[in-house]
Design an enzyme around this catalytic site. Structure first.
Site, PDB file in Angstrom:
ATOM      1  N   TYR A 142     -11.394   0.736   6.748  1.00  0.00           N
ATOM      2  CA  TYR A 142     -11.241  -0.600   6.172  1.00  0.00           C
ATOM      3  C   TYR A 142     -12.460  -1.478   6.458  1.00  0.00           C
ATOM      4  O   TYR A 142     -12.784  -2.363   5.672  1.00  0.00           O
ATOM      5  CB  TYR A 142     -10.000  -1.298   6.751  1.00  0.00           C
ATOM      6  N   LYS A 189      -6.091  13.511  10.981  1.00  0.00           N
ATOM      7  CA  LYS A 189      -6.555  14.616  10.127  1.00  0.00           C
ATOM      8  C   LYS A 189      -7.655  15.317  10.922  1.00  0.00           C
ATOM      9  O   LYS A 189      -8.815  15.421  10.496  1.00  0.00           O
ATOM     10  CB  LYS A 189      -7.065  14.035   8.790  1.00  0.00           C
ATOM     11  N   ASP A 221      -0.976  14.891   6.319  1.00  0.00           N
ATOM     12  CA  ASP A 221      -0.267  15.482   5.174  1.00  0.00           C
ATOM     13  C   ASP A 221       1.092  16.039   5.613  1.00  0.00           C
ATOM     14  O   ASP A 221       2.118  15.824   4.955  1.00  0.00           O
ATOM     15  CB  ASP A 221      -1.122  16.545   4.465  1.00  0.00           C
ATOM     16  N   ASP A 245      -1.356   2.387   6.918  1.00  0.00           N
ATOM     17  CA  ASP A 245      -1.042   1.634   5.707  1.00  0.00           C
ATOM     18  C   ASP A 245      -0.151   2.475   4.796  1.00  0.00           C
ATOM     19  O   ASP A 245       0.894   2.024   4.311  1.00  0.00           O
ATOM     20  CB  ASP A 245      -2.342   1.266   4.988  1.00  0.00           C
ATOM     21  N   ASP A 249       4.343   2.218   4.072  1.00  0.00           N
ATOM     22  CA  ASP A 249       5.009   2.016   2.780  1.00  0.00           C
ATOM     23  C   ASP A 249       6.031   3.127   2.545  1.00  0.00           C
ATOM     24  O   ASP A 249       7.129   2.904   2.035  1.00  0.00           O
ATOM     25  CB  ASP A 249       3.995   1.998   1.631  1.00  0.00           C
TER      26      ASP A 249
HETATM   27  C1  IPM Z   1      -0.707  -4.006   4.262  1.00  0.00           C
HETATM   28  C2  IPM Z   1      -1.400  -4.295   2.950  1.00  0.00           C
HETATM   29  C3  IPM Z   1      -2.854  -4.681   3.210  1.00  0.00           C
HETATM   30  C4  IPM Z   1      -3.515  -3.519   3.941  1.00  0.00           C
HETATM   31  C5  IPM Z   1      -3.644  -5.079   1.937  1.00  0.00           C
HETATM   32  C6  IPM Z   1      -3.005  -6.233   1.225  1.00  0.00           C
HETATM   33  C7  IPM Z   1      -5.079  -5.357   2.225  1.00  0.00           C
HETATM   34  O1  IPM Z   1      -1.294  -3.207   2.083  1.00  0.00           O
HETATM   35  O2  IPM Z   1      -0.686  -4.911   5.130  1.00  0.00           O
HETATM   36  O3  IPM Z   1      -0.186  -2.916   4.423  1.00  0.00           O
HETATM   37  O4  IPM Z   1      -3.934  -2.547   3.297  1.00  0.00           O
HETATM   38  O5  IPM Z   1      -3.612  -3.593   5.165  1.00  0.00           O
HETATM   39 MG    MG Z   2      -0.033  -1.669   2.790  1.00  0.00          MG
END
Ligand code: IPM
Ligand code: MG
Length: 372
Positions: A142, A189, A221, A245, A249
């Site tokens: 990042y 990884k 993975d 990240d 999700d």
């Molecule tokens: C998160 C979001 C952020 C990230 C974005 C909005 C930059 O997806 O907090 O997970 O990737 O960290």
């Molecule tokens: Mg995110």
């Protein structure tokens, strides 16, 4: 307790969900006799529009001088559809995390039994899911140098980690595992990436200081698969910025919706709380966004400041809303309840923590969350 809380609504559904969190924090302040002083700042696309930068200096100063920041969500369709934009809303969030030194991002993933049937995975598979992702938040790909060749035909992002960056979050993750079920899974990884091999070396060395915690290492993975096949086998996951990240999700969908997962971003001197999900620009202004991830982020905030009863009261009230099916459409497609109704319900019921869900269903059906 008195707390100065900076509020950054951000873009998309951010301002709507943060407004519901503020209602809940106000209810906590009234019920438990605290003083929360709120100040608003802007960050993201809205800040680019007004000031030409996604993180104006006033916003950074506001957050640095507050006890805590409650953030909404960042990003708009306009920018999503324009990858060439030089100034991007997300840069504001990334810069804020970096400037405040928020290196440890904690994302708890817990299956609430009241909504288990809404998980897209089988009930038996997800029952009892309860793990925490420790995502490194201020390093890695990042933040590494980004380059595009002059003719625009090649590009690179540097992924750089130092021992220090790995060890400070690793210690936090091991301590969490020690308090919990004593298992830590490092996700990397290491069969391909040098940075991952550094993570393994550092984490394995640190693990000798936590003899009661079992360390397991998984490639990303494989971890993605195991998370779906066997989510209850995880306790604490430790991983870098990018993998964290993605995995978080995935974690949110295991428990039923991306609209549910809160997060705490912690540094040496500052802290910020924000939902894991994105800005869902398609839902902006429609009153359909799920405020629960943001509201549960306030529960993490309260716990961080040692307000355990208060945090429990927020969670109990969220669970009441689940039990009474006061759900937004992301969880229950046919739901007639909107963002503000769900937020009002949760805020209203923070005051009756011992009420044992003794509510009047008829009134709830009529849209009045009255207690009898
Ligand atoms: C998160 C979001 C952020 C990230 C974005 C909005 C930059 O997806 O907090 O997970 O990737 O960290
Ligand atoms: Mg995110």
């Amino acid at each position: 307790m008195q707390l100065k809380i900076a509020l950054l609504g951000g873009d998309g559904i951010g301002p709507e969900i943060v407004a519901e969190s503020v209602k809940c924090l106000q209810a906590v302040a009234e019920t438990f006799n605290h003083t929360f002083i709120f100040s608003k700042g802007i960050m993201g696309a809205i800040a680019i529009e007004k000031h030409g930068t996604p993180l104006p200096k006033e916003t950074l100063d506001l957050c640095a001088n507050s006890d805590v920041t409650l953030s909404g969500t960042i990003g708009t369709l306009e920018y999503d559809n324009n990858p060439d934009a030089k100034i991007r809303p997300e840069q504001g969030l990334l810069q804020l995390r970096k400037e405040l030194g928020l290196f440890a991002n904690v994302r708890p993933v817990k299956m609430f039994p009241e909504i288990i049937k809404h998980s897209p995975l089988g009930k038996d598979l997800v029952r009892g899911t309860d793990f925490e992702i420790y995502r490194e938040l201020t390093g890695g790909i990042y933040y590494g140098e980004k380059k595009v060749s002059e003719d625009g035909t090649s590009a690179s992002d540097l992924c750089l980690y130092t021992e220090k960056e790995i060890s400070r979050i690793a210690h936090r993750a091991f301590k969490a595992a020690k308090r919990r079920r004593k298992k830590l899974t490092l996700v990397d990884k290491a069969n391909v990436l040098e940075t991952s091999r550094l993570w393994r070396r550092v984490v394995k060395t640190i693990s000798t200081s936590y003899p009661d915690v079992t360390l397991e290492c998984l490639y990303i993975d494989n971890a993605a698969v195991q998370l779906l096949l066997n989510p209850t086998s995880f306790d604490v996951l430790l991983t870098d910025n990018m993998f964290g990240d993605i995995l978080s999700d995935q974690g949110s969908v295991i428990i039923g919706s991306t609209g549910l997962l809160p997060s705490a971003s912690i540094g040496e001197y500052h802290c910020m709380f924000e939902p894991v999900h994105g800005s869902y620009p398609q839902a902006k202004g429609k009153n359909i966004a799920n405020p629960v991830a943001s509201i549960l982020s306030t529960a993490l905030l309260l716990e961080h400041f040692g307000l355990k009863e208060e945090s429990k009261a927020v969670i109990a009230s969220v669970r009441k809303s689940f039990k009474k099916k006061i759900l937004t459409p992301d969880i229950l497609g046919s739901s007639k309840y909107g963002t503000d109704y769900v937020g009002d319900f949760i805020a209203d019921h923070i005051t009756d923590i011992d009420d044992d869900m003794n509510m009047n269903d008829e009134n709830i059906g009529l849209g009045k969350s009255t207690i009898i």
